[in-house]
Design a protein around this motif. Structure first.
Motif, PDB file in Angstrom:
ATOM      1  N   THR B  59    -107.743  49.399  51.044  1.00 12.89           N
ATOM      2  CA  THR B  59    -107.368  49.759  52.410  1.00 12.89           C
ATOM      3  C   THR B  59    -106.115  48.999  52.828  1.00 12.89           C
ATOM      4  OG1 THR B  59    -109.703  50.057  52.900  1.00 12.89           O
ATOM      5  CG2 THR B  59    -108.207  49.901  54.777  1.00 12.89           C
ATOM      6  N   LEU B  60    -106.073  47.709  52.470  1.00 13.85           N
ATOM      7  CA  LEU B  60    -104.891  46.907  52.784  1.00 13.85           C
ATOM      8  C   LEU B  60    -103.657  47.463  52.085  1.00 13.85           C
ATOM      9  CD1 LEU B  60    -105.684  43.081  52.655  1.00 13.85           C
ATOM     10  CD2 LEU B  60    -104.797  44.407  54.577  1.00 13.85           C
ATOM     11  N   LEU B  61    -103.817  47.765  50.782  1.00 13.26           N
ATOM     12  CA  LEU B  61    -102.698  48.312  50.011  1.00 13.26           C
ATOM     13  C   LEU B  61    -102.215  49.624  50.628  1.00 13.26           C
ATOM     14  CD1 LEU B  61    -102.183  48.378  46.244  1.00 13.26           C
ATOM     15  CD2 LEU B  61    -102.142  50.552  47.409  1.00 13.26           C
ATOM     16  N   ASN B  62    -103.174  50.480  51.014  1.00 12.56           N
ATOM     17  CA  ASN B  62    -102.810  51.767  51.604  1.00 12.56           C
ATOM     18  C   ASN B  62    -102.072  51.593  52.930  1.00 12.56           C
ATOM     19  OD1 ASN B  62    -103.775  53.378  49.571  1.00 12.56           O
ATOM     20  ND2 ASN B  62    -105.809  53.600  50.462  1.00 12.56           N
ATOM     21  N   PHE B  67    -100.070  54.969  53.336  1.00 12.77           N
ATOM     22  CA  PHE B  67    -100.984  56.086  53.062  1.00 12.77           C
ATOM     23  C   PHE B  67    -102.069  56.176  54.144  1.00 12.77           C
ATOM     24  CE2 PHE B  67    -100.001  55.192  48.365  1.00 12.77           C
ATOM     25  CZ  PHE B  67     -98.899  56.017  48.416  1.00 12.77           C
ATOM     26  N   HIS B  68    -102.475  54.995  54.678  1.00 16.50           N
ATOM     27  CA  HIS B  68    -103.492  54.962  55.728  1.00 16.50           C
ATOM     28  C   HIS B  68    -102.958  54.154  56.912  1.00 16.50           C
ATOM     29  CE1 HIS B  68    -107.164  55.750  52.906  1.00 16.50           C
ATOM     30  NE2 HIS B  68    -106.499  56.844  53.222  1.00 16.50           N
ATOM     31  N   SER B  69    -103.480  54.460  58.101  1.00 15.56           N
ATOM     32  CA  SER B  69    -103.077  53.699  59.282  1.00 15.56           C
ATOM     33  C   SER B  69    -103.966  52.472  59.411  1.00 15.56           C
ATOM     34  CB  SER B  69    -103.232  54.579  60.514  1.00 15.56           C
ATOM     35  OG  SER B  69    -104.578  54.972  60.636  1.00 15.56           O
ATOM     36  N   LEU B  70    -103.502  51.497  60.197  1.00 17.69           N
ATOM     37  CA  LEU B  70    -104.374  50.376  60.529  1.00 17.69           C
ATOM     38  C   LEU B  70    -104.858  50.559  61.966  1.00 17.69           C
ATOM     39  CD1 LEU B  70    -102.291  48.707  62.391  1.00 17.69           C
ATOM     40  CD2 LEU B  70    -101.708  47.532  60.291  1.00 17.69           C
ATOM     41  N   THR B  71    -105.879  49.805  62.365  1.00 21.51           N
ATOM     42  CA  THR B  71    -106.425  49.967  63.711  1.00 21.51           C
ATOM     43  C   THR B  71    -105.861  48.902  64.656  1.00 21.51           C
ATOM     44  OG1 THR B  71    -108.449  50.692  62.602  1.00 21.51           O
ATOM     45  CG2 THR B  71    -108.558  50.409  64.979  1.00 21.51           C
ATOM     46  N   ASP B 171     -85.802  49.930  42.354  1.00 20.06           N
ATOM     47  CA  ASP B 171     -85.441  48.621  42.846  1.00 20.06           C
ATOM     48  C   ASP B 171     -86.226  48.283  44.119  1.00 20.06           C
ATOM     49  OD1 ASP B 171     -84.176  46.280  42.622  1.00 20.06           O
ATOM     50  OD2 ASP B 171     -82.299  46.909  43.568  1.00 20.06           O
ATOM     51  N   PRO B 172     -87.559  48.348  44.044  1.00 23.30           N
ATOM     52  CA  PRO B 172     -88.361  48.140  45.250  1.00 23.30           C
ATOM     53  C   PRO B 172     -88.385  46.667  45.651  1.00 23.30           C
ATOM     54  CG  PRO B 172     -89.800  48.304  43.349  1.00 23.30           C
ATOM     55  CD  PRO B 172     -88.399  48.521  42.844  1.00 23.30           C
ATOM     56  N   LYS B 173     -88.702  46.415  46.918  1.00 25.74           N
ATOM     57  CA  LYS B 173     -88.896  45.027  47.350  1.00 25.74           C
ATOM     58  C   LYS B 173     -90.282  44.565  46.944  1.00 25.74           C
ATOM     59  CE  LYS B 173     -85.885  45.402  51.356  1.00 25.74           C
ATOM     60  NZ  LYS B 173     -85.857  45.615  52.809  1.00 25.74           N
ATOM     61  N   VAL B 174     -91.214  45.518  46.968  1.00 25.96           N
ATOM     62  CA  VAL B 174     -92.607  45.182  46.655  1.00 25.96           C
ATOM     63  C   VAL B 174     -93.175  46.204  45.679  1.00 25.96           C
ATOM     64  CG1 VAL B 174     -94.896  44.768  47.616  1.00 25.96           C
ATOM     65  CG2 VAL B 174     -92.878  44.371  49.032  1.00 25.96           C
ATOM     66  N   LEU B 175     -93.916  45.681  44.689  1.00 25.46           N
ATOM     67  CA  LEU B 175     -94.631  46.547  43.763  1.00 25.46           C
ATOM     68  C   LEU B 175     -96.116  46.445  44.114  1.00 25.46           C
ATOM     69  CD1 LEU B 175     -93.829  48.244  41.313  1.00 25.46           C
ATOM     70  CD2 LEU B 175     -94.223  46.245  39.881  1.00 25.46           C
ATOM     71  N   LEU B 176     -96.716  47.570  44.446  1.00 26.14           N
ATOM     72  CA  LEU B 176     -98.130  47.561  44.831  1.00 26.14           C
ATOM     73  C   LEU B 176     -98.943  48.126  43.677  1.00 26.14           C
ATOM     74  CD1 LEU B 176     -97.480  49.120  48.339  1.00 26.14           C
ATOM     75  CD2 LEU B 176     -98.155  46.755  47.964  1.00 26.14           C
ATOM     76  N   LEU B 177     -99.798  47.293  43.081  1.00 22.68           N
ATOM     77  CA  LEU B 177    -100.570  47.765  41.932  1.00 22.68           C
ATOM     78  C   LEU B 177    -102.057  47.762  42.270  1.00 22.68           C
ATOM     79  CD1 LEU B 177     -98.275  45.470  40.429  1.00 22.68           C
ATOM     80  CD2 LEU B 177     -98.780  47.214  38.769  1.00 22.68           C
ATOM     81  N   ASP B 178    -102.690  48.899  42.095  1.00 18.56           N
ATOM     82  CA  ASP B 178    -104.110  49.027  42.429  1.00 18.56           C
ATOM     83  C   ASP B 178    -104.933  49.112  41.146  1.00 18.56           C
ATOM     84  OD1 ASP B 178    -106.518  49.428  43.546  1.00 18.56           O
ATOM     85  OD2 ASP B 178    -106.018  51.260  44.626  1.00 18.56           O
ATOM     86  N   GLU B 179    -105.370  47.972  40.653  1.00 15.70           N
ATOM     87  CA  GLU B 179    -106.159  47.884  39.418  1.00 15.70           C
ATOM     88  C   GLU B 179    -105.571  48.734  38.293  1.00 15.70           C
ATOM     89  OE1 GLU B 179    -110.427  47.810  39.610  1.00 15.70           O
ATOM     90  OE2 GLU B 179    -110.309  48.098  41.765  1.00 15.70           O
TER      91      GLU B 179
END
Lengths: 285, 283
Positions: B59-62, B67-71, B171-179
């Motif tokens: 959820t945090l990654l999304n 991909f998802h909103s936060l509340t 050339d991203p600032k952040v790479l998000l890897l989900d398992e």
């Protein structure tokens, strides 16, 4: 000589074999030919000697043997009417099939990508879908001015629903990770439609086409039998069979039936070939 | 502190997660997935997120990826707000590229064309330039020979490596890897780890890496952040002050073992809670 022994003799170098040698080694082809020959022999024996131990062989004893069929076939081959039947049926199948693709693929994709469109149109679609194409025949004979147009319309319907439901299903089951990956790399909606949704749906488009092609042949033949000969909307392989039936010539009925089998085989081979061409990544499996 | 040192040397890609709360509302039943979670990730840090399944890590990654909103709460990237209460859904952009759990290479594109996809759709490079750069980067990652193959023709390890190259070409600032290495055997995994570290040493991109695997977390990370079971909060942070470059010999060293044990104690406690709460899967 097999490919392996060729290699051994050539000491690791694969010698280029001639076209004839490759034909000789094509086991798949020979097995196919053997299967057809065996089936023909069974048929011939079964219908020539239909009394076995005092029982009449059911069905096969009643149909003419392949040799009689071949004779009948030879007699129609030079007749332009026979080829006219092929031409008419093929024309109808292709027309109905192509229009169904042209309308069905965009509609299926639209139903898949737009929720509001889907919620609004899908119920109507689902009520119309279970109606068999042949149930449309009387209504279309009344509504369309010519027999030819009625046949075309019913043929179109036969393929249309199958195509739409396949495209819709295919597009809806595309892995959401692929869409998200594209999005996270900066793809626009437009890019995603053309580069992800469309190629992702291609396998289902070709499944729909293969099934739809089969239904189209069924419908065309039935419609040709129903509409009968006459000056307009007549002819075709369906009418060829019907006419042979009215004339009481059993071998000619079988000639018509086998002609349809060959026509169907040619059509589905064409679709398979197109599918291989359009989806090179699927050839690996 | 390792993070403080890093922010002086690295360039961009600092993520600031501040008091983030996410409430899912399926059929009117509120499910608290993330509860007042805060975490500062330095620019160029390898931050490993560890926790039981279904704890809300993804959820945090999304939320970061858009991909998802936060509340409630806010997430910032290099000081700029990605999402907050007024704009709960972050825009999706190539500055934060995601590598997915089950692999998401496009099956109908060759590895080369997959890698070239990002610069091509963004319009930063022409088709020919993107292809050229893709081939070059694949070769750097040891995949030069398979650039013309389709994903279905190569091993899962090669496919996953190509997928990371596909992310890095932007050339991203952040790479998000989900398992990303979840379904791999231990041998392939260790090869993947070394390849990832090698790519990291070259790019120094910030890495946000979700995993179940504690050895993976300690081997790769600057920090291993252990999350609580749902709702997700930071439980403990294990600092990994082991110098880079690292190789697989580290796996048998004493300092490595100690850190894994430290993380294991924290995770085990949460896994037990998750189990008692009736979660289907465990860490």
């Amino acid at each position: 000589m097999t490919a392996v022994s060729d290699m051994v003799q050539g000491a690791g170098v694969v010698r280029k074999r001639t076209r004839l040698q490759r034909l000789k080694d094509n086991r798949k082809l020979w097995r196919g030919i053997a299967a057809v020959v065996i089936a023909l022999v069974f048929w011939e024996v079964g219908s020539r000697w239909d009394q076995w131990f005092g029982f009449t062989l059911p069905f096969i004893g009643l149909i003419p043997p392949p040799t009689d069929v071949a004779v009948a076939w030879m007699s129609v081959l030079p007749q332009p009417g026979y080829w006219e039947s092929w031409y008419l049926s093929f024309k109808r199948v292709l027309a109905g099939f192509l229009v169904a693709q042209l309308v069905g693929i965009p509609l299926g994709l639209a139903l898949a990508v737009n929720r509001y469109f889907r919620e609004f149109f899908f119920p109507v679609f689902e009520i119309l879908r279970p109606i068999p194409p042949l149930a449309w025949v009387p209504a279309s004979l009344i509504f369309w001015p010519t027999n030819e147009m009625s046949i075309a319309f019913v043929t179109f319907l036969g393929a249309f629903f199958t195509i739409v439901i396949n495209v819709l299903g295919g597009a809806r089951t595309i892995d959401i990770s692929l869409l998200r990956a594209a999005q996270s790399m900066g793809a626009t909606q437009w890019d995603m439609f053309w580069k992800i949704v469309l190629p992702g749906t291609l396998p289902s488009i070709f499944t729909g086409a293969a099934v739809g092609m089969g239904i189209t042949w069924e419908v065309v033949l039935a419609a040709e039998m129903i509409s009968g000969g006459g000056t307009q909307g007549g002819g075709g392989l369906g009418f060829f069979i019907w006419n042979s039936y009215m004339g009481g010539s059993l071998p000619h009925i079988v000639v018509g039936m086998i002609s349809i089998g060959i026509a169907g085989y040619v059509s589905s081979s064409a679709i398979r070939w197109l599918g291989d061409w359009a989806m090179p990544w699927r050839r690996l499996f | 502190m390792s993070t403080a040192e890093m922010s002086t040397t690295a360039r961009t890609g600092a993520i600031s997660i501040r008091n983030v709360t996410k409430i899912y509302d399926p059929e009117g039943v509120n499910v608290l997935a993330v509860d007042d979670c805060s975490l500062e990730i330095g620019a160029g840090e390898v931050c490993m997120i560890v926790g039981p399944s279904g704890c809300g890590k993804t959820t945090l990654l999304n939320a970061i990826a858009g991909f998802h909103s936060l509340t409630f709460g806010e997430i910032r990237l290099d000081g700029e707000v990605l999402c907050d209460e007024r704009r709960p859904l972050a825009s999706q952009g190539a500055d934060r590229v995601v590598v997915f759990q089950n692999g998401a290479l496009f099956p109908w594109k060759t590895l080369g064309d997959n890698v070239a996809y990002g610069p091509m759709v963004q319009g930063t490079l022409s088709k020919a330039e993107a292809r050229e750069k893709a081939r070059h980067m694949l070769a750097e990652a040891g995949l030069g020979d398979v650039a013309e193959k389709y994903p279905g023709e190569v091993s899962s390890g090669m496919a996953r490596r190509a997928e990371i190259v596909r992310a890095l070409i932007n050339d991203p600032k952040v790479l998000l890897l989900d398992e990303p290495y979840r379904a791999m055997d231990a041998l392939t995994k260790s090869i993947m780890h070394e390849a990832l570290l090698e790519m990291y040493d070259r790019t120094k991109v910030t890495i946000f890496f979700i995993t179940h695997d504690l050895e993976e977390a300690i081997f790769l990370g600057d920090r291993a952040v252990v999350m609580t079971t749902r709702p997700c909060r930071v439980k403990t942070i294990v600092n990994v002050d082991i110098p880079r470059p690292r190789d697989y010999h580290l796996l048998s060293s004493e300092e490595f073992r100690v850190l894994v044990e430290e993380a294991k104690d924290a995770v085990h406690e949460e896994a037990l809670k998750a189990f008692e709460a009736g979660e289907r899967e465990l860490a």
